[in-house]
Scaffold this active site. Structure first.
Site, PDB file in Angstrom:
ATOM      1  N   ARG A 104     -66.855  35.080   2.076  1.00  0.00           N
ATOM      2  CA  ARG A 104     -67.693  34.294   1.157  1.00  0.00           C
ATOM      3  C   ARG A 104     -68.282  33.082   1.862  1.00  0.00           C
ATOM      4  O   ARG A 104     -69.339  32.599   1.470  1.00  0.00           O
ATOM      5  CB  ARG A 104     -66.877  33.909  -0.092  1.00  0.00           C
ATOM      6  N   LYS A 143     -53.174  37.378   8.652  1.00  0.00           N
ATOM      7  CA  LYS A 143     -52.785  38.572   7.911  1.00  0.00           C
ATOM      8  C   LYS A 143     -51.507  39.163   8.502  1.00  0.00           C
ATOM      9  O   LYS A 143     -51.239  38.976   9.689  1.00  0.00           O
ATOM     10  CB  LYS A 143     -53.899  39.637   8.025  1.00  0.00           C
TER      11      LYS A 143
HETATM   12  N1  BES Z   1     -61.796  41.322   4.635  1.00  0.00           N
HETATM   13  C1  BES Z   1     -60.903  40.902   3.625  1.00  0.00           C
HETATM   14  C2  BES Z   1     -60.932  41.786   2.386  1.00  0.00           C
HETATM   15  C3  BES Z   1     -60.473  43.195   2.560  1.00  0.00           C
HETATM   16  C4  BES Z   1     -59.218  43.589   2.154  1.00  0.00           C
HETATM   17  C5  BES Z   1     -61.336  44.158   3.045  1.00  0.00           C
HETATM   18  C6  BES Z   1     -58.820  44.900   2.281  1.00  0.00           C
HETATM   19  C7  BES Z   1     -60.922  45.467   3.168  1.00  0.00           C
HETATM   20  C8  BES Z   1     -59.674  45.838   2.779  1.00  0.00           C
HETATM   21  C9  BES Z   1     -61.247  39.478   3.187  1.00  0.00           C
HETATM   22  O1  BES Z   1     -61.783  38.667   4.171  1.00  0.00           O
HETATM   23  C10 BES Z   1     -59.980  38.843   2.744  1.00  0.00           C
HETATM   24  O2  BES Z   1     -59.122  38.669   3.555  1.00  0.00           O
HETATM   25  N2  BES Z   1     -59.894  38.503   1.462  1.00  0.00           N
HETATM   26  C11 BES Z   1     -58.740  37.900   0.916  1.00  0.00           C
HETATM   27  C12 BES Z   1     -59.168  36.769   0.023  1.00  0.00           C
HETATM   28  C13 BES Z   1     -58.036  35.891  -0.424  1.00  0.00           C
HETATM   29  C14 BES Z   1     -57.447  35.168   0.742  1.00  0.00           C
HETATM   30  C15 BES Z   1     -58.569  34.923  -1.437  1.00  0.00           C
HETATM   31  C16 BES Z   1     -57.987  38.967   0.125  1.00  0.00           C
HETATM   32  O3  BES Z   1     -58.640  39.798  -0.507  1.00  0.00           O
HETATM   33  O4  BES Z   1     -56.766  38.982   0.176  1.00  0.00           O
HETATM   34 MN    MN Z   2     -60.328  37.734   5.354  1.00  0.00          MN
END
Ligand code: BES
Ligand code: MN
Ligand code: ZN
Length: 501
Positions: A353, A279
């Site tokens: 997931r 990230k």
């Molecule tokens: N933990 C994150 C989702 C999240 C985003 C929680 C903002 C709280 C605030 C999750 O693990 C994630 O990174 N999801 C990705 C999925 C994508 C890579 C398909 C996302 O939402 O960008």
């Molecule tokens: Mn994530």
């Protein structure tokens, strides 16, 4: 917080501050608003302010009066409840929270709330709303400030008019105390930073909570997770030096029917860096709250253990870090989940997931859960879709959805149903494996839910995406900024609905 009940005229209660509700009657009677009380001295205190227009009764309006004439309390805090025709327990809960926060900020630690008279709901519901409101309002997230002033509220007195049913009101207080404490238990956990709440430490906190509440608790770590062939779960944990924890908590009260067995499955990524698909640095610190789904399940189990509904409930909390390292999984890797399904990893940041896939399979196949509910801070896409107002809710079964919706309403929480059409399934097809773990940007909250659906088999299931609602960037008058404890109250009501049948 000490919580007590007094059945007496509110004007005769000695307290640092007596909170009374003022209501906006503009929709009915143009001439005046009014305080929701039958007591003349209290009406008199407010009358001049209302006539002059200084006090309107609008929602969350607060007006403090000192040494009010004819009243034993040192102060009166008049709190607005909004339009009379719409005034409901949720307004009262928020109002009580706002009053509590207003007072504690002024170092007033003891308060009494006069139950509103003439409201369109029962005294028991009013008591529950007031107690939960004050308890939720009392929480502040400044755990590690060295000059933390302990401003916690010391005592809350609920003042009920003479003739009230003491036994019922005391039971309502006790119930609300359990629910409020459990929501705050969840918020304490969510607030903890990644270095102070690793999966192992979360498991320790869960064990302690379970022991204190007479729940069975078992924690599976690396070897057991590998032995169970939880290839999806382990793929997330393999990159971290911290071992994962699969926390299993069982509540099976004597005399409960064999069926249903509810399964509460929570995502508990104690820190989500994204892994190799790392990230951006900006805002990454917030990813300590990526365990809010698991923490919500722990809070709900705590309350369930104390409220003792006659229904069997198991919780499965999938705790792991998501880290980049030489051992971390890579985009393109293929993993085999516990169910046998193969998964192509497109993005290592879609880790929630993966852990849930095996958590859901475990709940269904090893614990015999007949109905599944999962909660997860799963997707940024859900935040884009619904903002921070509503959580996303998905269901493969309309009856279960309706039941949850009723629970949401009772708990005063907001979630909005999103679809699970078969067409979305195409978006997670893989060329090399059964499915892939990312469907790309479009419809990201839905494709994440479609991925989970692959692992619930034919079981009725609800998925809660709480990414946008588990952490509040801004304070509200009735709740501090930080961890919200979303889903805890609804989960409790949902579970209890099965025992009420
Ligand atoms: N933990 C994150 C989702 C999240 C985003 C929680 C903002 C709280 C605030 C999750 O693990 C994630 O990174 N999801 C990705 C999925 C994508 C890579 C398909 C996302 O939402 O960008
Ligand atoms: Mn994530
Ligand atoms: Zn995550």
């Amino acid at each position: 917080m000490k919580i007590d009940l007094i059945i007496r005229n509110a004007a005769d209660v000695e307290t640092d501050c007596l909170v009374v509700v003022a209501i906006d009657k503009a929709d009915k009677d143009k001439s005046s608003g009014g305080v929701l009380t039958q007591e003349k001295p209290l009406q008199d205190v407010a009358q001049e302010l209302i006539s002059s227009g200084e006090l309107t009764g609008r929602p969350l309006e607060l007006l403090m009066l000192y040494k009010p004439a004819g009243i034993k309390a040192k102060r009166i805090l008049i709190a607005g409840g909004g339009k009379e025709s719409k005034f409901n327990p949720n307004d009262l809960r928020k109002m009580a929270g706002a009053a509590a926060r207003h007072l504690k900020a002024r170092n007033i630690r003891n308060l009494a709330i006069a139950l509103p008279s003439g409201a369109h709901f029962t005294a028991e519901n009013a008591v529950r709303a007031a107690v939960i409101g004050v308890m939720v309002g009392d929480f502040d997230p400044d755990t590690y400030k060295s000059d933390r002033k302990d401003q916690r509220i010391e005592s809350l007195t609920i003042v009920a008019p003479t003739g009230s049913d003491e036994k019922h009101l005391r039971a309502a207080i006790e119930e609300a105390r359990i629910i409020g404490e459990s929501q705050n238990f969840t918020r304490e956990l969510v607030n903890e930073p990644g270095n102070r709440l690793t999966p192992t430490m979360l498991a320790d906190r869960a064990r302690k909570m379970a022991a204190e509440n007479g729940l069975e608790c078992e924690v599976l770590s690396t070897n057991e997770i590998k032995a169970l062939k939880m290839g999806a779960f382990w793929s997330v944990s393999q990159g971290s030096d911290e071992p994962p924890a699969l926390i299993v908590i069982k509540y099976s009260p004597p005399g409960a029917p064999a069926d249903p067995v509810l399964g509460l499955v929570g995502k508990a990524i104690t820190f989500d860096t994204g892994g190799i698909s790392i990230k951006p640095a900006d805002g990454m610190e917030k990813m300590k709250y990526d365990m809010a789904g698991g923490a919500a399940m722990l809070g709900a189990m705590r309350a369930i253990a104390q409220l003792k509904p006659r229904v069997r409930v198991n919780a499965v909390i999938c705790a792991s870090e998501n880290m980049p390292s030489g051992k971390a999984q890579k985009p393109g890797d293929v993993q085999i989940a516990m169910s046998g399904k193969s998964i192509e990893i497109i993005n290592t940041d879609a880790e929630g997931r993966l852990v849930l896939a095996d958590g859901l399979t475990y709940a269904r196949t090893k614990l015999g859960c007949t109905h599944l509910v999962d909660a997860a801070t799963l997707t940024g896409a859900c935040v884009v879709a619904l903002g921070m107002v509503n959580a996303g809710i998905f269901a493969n079964n309309d009856e279960m959805y309706e039941r949850f919706k009723h629970a949401l309403h009772q708990a005063g929480e907001k979630m909005w149903r999103l679809p699970l059409d078969e067409e979305y399934r195409d978006m997670i097809k893989s060329g090399i494996a059964d499915i892939m773990n990312s469907g790309g940007r479009y419809g990201g909250a839905v494709t994440a839910a479609m991925f989970l659906k692959e692992f619930v088999d034919d079981k009725p299931w609800i998925h809660l995406d709480i990414a946008g609602t588990a952490w509040m960037d801004e304070a509200k008058p009735f709740i501090a900024k930080g961890p919200s404890g979303i889903a805890v109250r609804s989960l409790i009501e949902f579970v209890r609905s099965y025992a009420a049948q």
